[in-house]
Design an enzyme around this catalytic site. Sequence first.
Site, PDB file in Angstrom:
ATOM      1  N   GLU A   1       0.816  -1.225   0.000  1.00  0.00           N
ATOM      2  CA  GLU A   1       0.000   0.000   0.000  1.00  0.00           C
ATOM      3  C   GLU A   1       0.849   1.274   0.000  1.00  0.00           C
ATOM      4  O   GLU A   1       0.736   2.121   0.899  1.00  0.00           O
ATOM      5  CB  GLU A   1      -0.954  -0.010   1.203  1.00  0.00           C
ATOM      6  CG  GLU A   1      -1.997  -1.108   1.100  1.00  0.00           C
ATOM      7  CD  GLU A   1      -3.148  -0.967   2.088  1.00  0.00           C
ATOM      8  OE1 GLU A   1      -2.975  -0.273   3.102  1.00  0.00           O
ATOM      9  OE2 GLU A   1      -4.214  -1.560   1.834  1.00  0.00           O
TER      10      GLU A   1
ATOM     11  N   GLU B   1      -6.486  -8.117  -0.343  1.00  0.00           N
ATOM     12  CA  GLU B   1      -6.818  -7.998   1.084  1.00  0.00           C
ATOM     13  C   GLU B   1      -8.288  -7.656   1.222  1.00  0.00           C
ATOM     14  O   GLU B   1      -8.796  -6.774   0.517  1.00  0.00           O
ATOM     15  CB  GLU B   1      -6.050  -6.853   1.756  1.00  0.00           C
ATOM     16  CG  GLU B   1      -4.618  -7.121   2.078  1.00  0.00           C
ATOM     17  CD  GLU B   1      -3.996  -5.931   2.813  1.00  0.00           C
ATOM     18  OE1 GLU B   1      -4.713  -5.229   3.560  1.00  0.00           O
ATOM     19  OE2 GLU B   1      -2.795  -5.703   2.616  1.00  0.00           O
TER      20      GLU B   1
HETATM   21  C1  GLA Z   1      -4.114  -2.480   5.044  1.00  0.00           C
HETATM   22  C2  GLA Z   1      -2.733  -3.079   5.151  1.00  0.00           C
HETATM   23  C3  GLA Z   1      -2.663  -4.290   6.001  1.00  0.00           C
HETATM   24  C4  GLA Z   1      -3.517  -4.146   7.238  1.00  0.00           C
HETATM   25  C5  GLA Z   1      -4.935  -3.821   6.838  1.00  0.00           C
HETATM   26  C6  GLA Z   1      -5.878  -3.711   8.009  1.00  0.00           C
HETATM   27  O1  GLA Z   1      -4.842  -2.904   3.986  1.00  0.00           O
HETATM   28  O2  GLA Z   1      -2.167  -3.365   3.896  1.00  0.00           O
HETATM   29  O3  GLA Z   1      -1.303  -4.518   6.350  1.00  0.00           O
HETATM   30  O4  GLA Z   1      -3.010  -3.135   8.030  1.00  0.00           O
HETATM   31  O5  GLA Z   1      -4.922  -2.585   6.173  1.00  0.00           O
HETATM   32  O6  GLA Z   1      -7.190  -3.420   7.596  1.00  0.00           O
END
Ligand code: GLA
Length: 687
Positions: A157, A310
């Site tokens: 991210e 995710e």
């Molecule tokens: C993001 C991050 C993860 C985690 C999630 C929690 O998407 O990439 O590492 O912290 O949020 O919702």
Amino acid sequence: MSIPKGNIPKQNQLFYGADYNPDQWQHTPEILERDIELMKQAGVTSASVGIFAWTVLEPQEGRYEFAWLDCVMDRFAQEGMFVFLATPSGSKPMWLSEKYPEVRRVNKDGRRDASGGRHNHCMSSPVYRAKTAQMNRALAERYKNHPALALWHVGNEFSGECHCDVCRINFQKWLKVKYQTLEALNEAWWSNFWNHTFTDWSQIPTFDQSIDGLTVDWLRFTNDQHISFLRNEMAPLRELTPNVPCTTNFMGTHEGTNYWEWSEHLDIISNDLYPMPDDREETWKQSIASDFIHSLMRGMSGGKPWMLLECSPSSVNWGQINKLKRPGVHRQEVLQALANGADTIHYFQWRKGRGGYEKYHGAVVDHEGSDQGRVYKECAALGREIESLGSLCQHELPQADIAIVYDWESRWALNASCGPKAAKVIHPYPSDITTEACQGHYRALTVAGQSVDVLSAQSEFTDYKVLVIPALYMVSDVLSARLQTFVDQGGILVGSYLTGYVDETNRCHLGGFPGAGLRETFGIWNEEVDYLHDETEVSIVAELDETYRYVAKDIVEVLHAESAEILARTASEFYNGSPIITRKQAGAGAAYYVGAKIGDDGLSQFYQQVLSVHAIHPKMRMTLPKGVVIRQRESAQGTLAFLFNYKREVQSIDLHNQTLRDLATGDLLRGHVELKPYASHVCVVDI
Ligand code: GLA
Ligand code: ZN
């Protein structure tokens, strides 16, 4: 790019798995073994490993420790599972951050971050670039022939900005390449305003809210810096493992990242999505907002499969309110992603950690640790279902007839301009007018039964029957000419309020809005724009249709029809009677303009009429109420239909003479069907 977008070479199945942090459990090998057992039982095919594992991979500068990762990779391979191996740049080891403070970001006020946190490295830092490249080379050397390695998960991210001296100098160099001379830069930024004329490149700051052209260029530069950092990370991976695809996980419509540009450099598009259903809102709208983001990902992968890398299997822990997903919601969210072209479903996270900021974040395996929890059982059932849907890998998503343009640069220009109505901040995400407008049109078209593709302003759009450009605030002469050509060639163009106000440097177009020639394309002059208080409503009535009576809120433009027909007018305020929906017919093509923010019902009715006039019908003709959505994936073997009720209430639908066979239950759906709250059916279409 060496690998065609959207393919993991080892894939003949859908991938199902999670972010997995065995690095946090090295001293409890029994837990690692138990994880493998639980994964097998839940139908897990893959896991993203090592995302925040730099310190355990390199506990001291230059000393690498791979034993723990060897063990994970080997165990996965033995079980026929795959690893999406992460490069660990998302968070910095303490030793690195303390020894080389320049790797830490500097904020707008010139203060350098303390060590700690994550996603906070300076993208320009030569040290951080060198260290990440060394780490990635070491990982690629070690695992290049490992059978478990399926994908590189590069960083995590990426986002944010750094205002350190190195970044500032890089920004000045970037501007020099772009503008060549200070005269050109001062002209582009309208620098005479408030004495902002730069007489030396070194005077240029990274931040000055009063120079809105600078703000847009800073966002472009920062975006480029992220991409350049990403490419630096990928260089050793591409060199040593040319057949292993690279991705980095996107965050949907995240403000500072023009993912259209990032996607050019990646082999596979992947996204993280955490819908936050809220009982106080109409949840079905939020589900369609997720569909919009899925369509955006599909647009970036050129219609090829993409990955949901995710999502939470239950609640998150970072919202103001962290509700559990209600029964049926999680399955629906997963199937929704598959319906929109995803071929991978991964969770954050596999197992809840014992400590730290995310110990209460939803996970497949709870602190309790058994297979008896509700969430584990639900995920395991979904794992079996996803396994049975493996043939979806061969199913493509048909191209839609309609496309919406979503443009980050235009959004930046609008948000940087002081004047248009301020965007609301909806915790935890800032909302913004561009995204809201695009999602509003996407929703209205979805309610009208249509699939919609999402494109960039640079995409080829000549193949589409309808092109929608909601609040496309920034329009260059080149783009405007392409839009005119689209209409000339028989396309249906739909524009909305806030279209064509500025050029690519964020200077207003002269000669009347919509500018850059769009005044002629739409046949209207938008003389003024009224930004309203939240509670103010302006009445709208159609010229020839008694039933078309709606209200507009927030933004109402005062239009003049020049060469366009008037379809609807305002019916209140001092500009009562001014045109608000117009159409300019041009041969077989037409350009519609909707000059106000009309609510959902008004926009849906508008689209229903437009689509019916131009004989653009949904692929499956059936009457669906609001919140019921049908999507299709096609292959040589036939069509699979996904039927969803996004609402919390039972809804009735009429399938007319269409018969669907539910794959999970074998039930036949035909005629009148009652859909339970959050019902999701994956069906074979029997015609
Ligand atoms: C993001 C991050 C993860 C985690 C999630 C929690 O998407 O990439 O590492 O912290 O949020 O919702
Ligand atoms: Zn920096």
